[in-house]
Scaffold this active site. Structure first.
Site, mmCIF file in Angstrom:
data_model
loop_
_atom_site.group_PDB
_atom_site.id
_atom_site.type_symbol
_atom_site.label_atom_id
_atom_site.label_comp_id
_atom_site.label_asym_id
_atom_site.label_seq_id
_atom_site.Cartn_x
_atom_site.Cartn_y
_atom_site.Cartn_z
ATOM 1 N N TYR A 1 46.457 35.276 47.651
ATOM 2 C CA TYR A 1 46.642 36.194 46.520
ATOM 3 C C TYR A 1 45.291 36.546 45.895
ATOM 4 O O TYR A 1 44.980 37.713 45.654
ATOM 5 C CB TYR A 1 47.569 35.530 45.503
ATOM 6 C CG TYR A 1 47.963 36.401 44.339
ATOM 7 C CD1 TYR A 1 48.812 37.504 44.520
ATOM 8 C CD2 TYR A 1 47.503 36.142 43.051
ATOM 9 C CE1 TYR A 1 49.186 38.304 43.450
ATOM 10 C CE2 TYR A 1 47.876 36.929 41.976
ATOM 11 C CZ TYR A 1 48.720 38.006 42.180
ATOM 12 O OH TYR A 1 49.093 38.802 41.124
ATOM 13 N N LYS B 1 43.389 40.195 45.688
ATOM 14 C CA LYS B 1 43.043 40.861 44.425
ATOM 15 C C LYS B 1 41.522 41.010 44.259
ATOM 16 O O LYS B 1 41.057 41.987 43.660
ATOM 17 C CB LYS B 1 43.648 40.092 43.245
ATOM 18 C CG LYS B 1 45.190 40.113 43.213
ATOM 19 C CD LYS B 1 45.740 41.531 43.101
ATOM 20 C CE LYS B 1 47.240 41.524 42.814
ATOM 21 N NZ LYS B 1 47.792 42.895 42.708
#
Ligand code: NDP
Length: 246
Positions: free
Chosen positions: A154, A158
């Site tokens: 994740y 990002k």
């Protein structure tokens, strides 16, 4: 004085959570809104109904942001419905916790496909259609600065989004289009709450000096600022909307 035409926003991942709040807020601010979703047709239809009931204009369009042909079709349907696209907000995103040592490549590939490749594809088509005064707003996450164990895929996705935002802002030199990211801290949505105990949620909420989780509307406020006239001089930035969870 009324504008000659309504400005048009595409909001991806707008059937639920933060994207839903952004769609409702931009509609309230006068945008015609394309409510994108991946599979949850009924929830997307509810968002469209709520916007129309309040006197706004909206359509729901299914598209997987990781699939090139579907993203192309999303933009085509937006232009078919409303004739133009002024603002693109890419809120579609997924999160699965996967410690690196476990080697869950499926979790890595899926997270990067939706969050990073999805942002890239949304930018690709935004570059073709956004007019002068246009805005592209990506969703990053404040967890990028936290480096919590288990968040590898994740955080990688990002961090990549933030790199794309700065690069895309530079690539659009001369177009008078701004490109920014909003990086929320923990927000009470399915993405954040799923699989967490109440004690863990309380512990995370207390980390912000404001001592609560964010609400989707807190993030929609920040996006509305960047999408509206007051945000026009902000470009190539990551706005960490997190109540001080840093
Ligand atoms: P939710 O899980 O509540 O909602 C996710 C939304 O994304 C849904 O509308 C879902 O559609 C859509 N979606 C998922 N995959 C795809 C896909 N492949 N193509 C198109 N749409 C897709 O998430 P949040 O609202 O919490 O998150 C929104 C964004 O904010 C994400 O980018 C997330 O990473 C980011 N963020 C969230 C934080 C939080 O604490 N909640 C913190 C920091 C960042 P459907 O309903 O059809 O499945």
């Amino acid at each position: 004085m009324e504008q000659e035409f309504a400005r048009v926003a595409i909001v991806t991942g707008a059937s639920r959570g933060i994207g839903r709040a952004i769609a409702l807020r931009l509609a309230k601010d006068g945008f015609s809104v394309v409510v994108n979703y991946a599979g949850n047709e009924a929830r997307a239809a509810e968002v469209v109904s709520a916007i129309r009931a309040a006197g706004g204009a909206a359509v729901a369009v299914r598209a997987n942001v990781a699939a090139p042909a579907e993203v192309e079709s999303l933009y085509a349907q937006a232009r078919h419905a409303f004739g133009r696209v002024d603002v693109v907000v890419n809120s579609a995103g997924v999160m699965s916790l996967a410690p690196i040592a476990e080697g869950d490549l499926d979790a890595f590939d899926q997270t990067v496909a939706v969050n990073l490749r999805g942002t890239y594809l949304m930018m690709l088509h935004a570059a073709q259609v956004l007019p002068e005064g246009g805005r592209f707003i990506a969703l990053s996450s404040s967890v990028v600065a936290k480096n919590f164990p288990g968040y590898g895929p994740y955080i990688a996705s990002k961090a990549g989004v933030e790199g794309l935002v700065r690069t895309f802002a530079n690539e659009l030199r001369g177009r008078h289009v701004t490109v920014n990211a909003v990086a929320p801290g923990p927000v009470a949505t399915e993405l954040f709450l799923a699989g967490k105990s109440e004690a863990l949620i309380d512990q995370i909420a207390s980390q912000s000096p404001l001592e609560r989780l964010g609400e989707p509307e807190d993030i929609a406020d920040a996006v509305a600022f960047l999408a509206g006239p007051d945000g026009g001089w902000i470009n190539g930035q990551v706005l960490r909307a997190n109540g001080g969870f840093a």
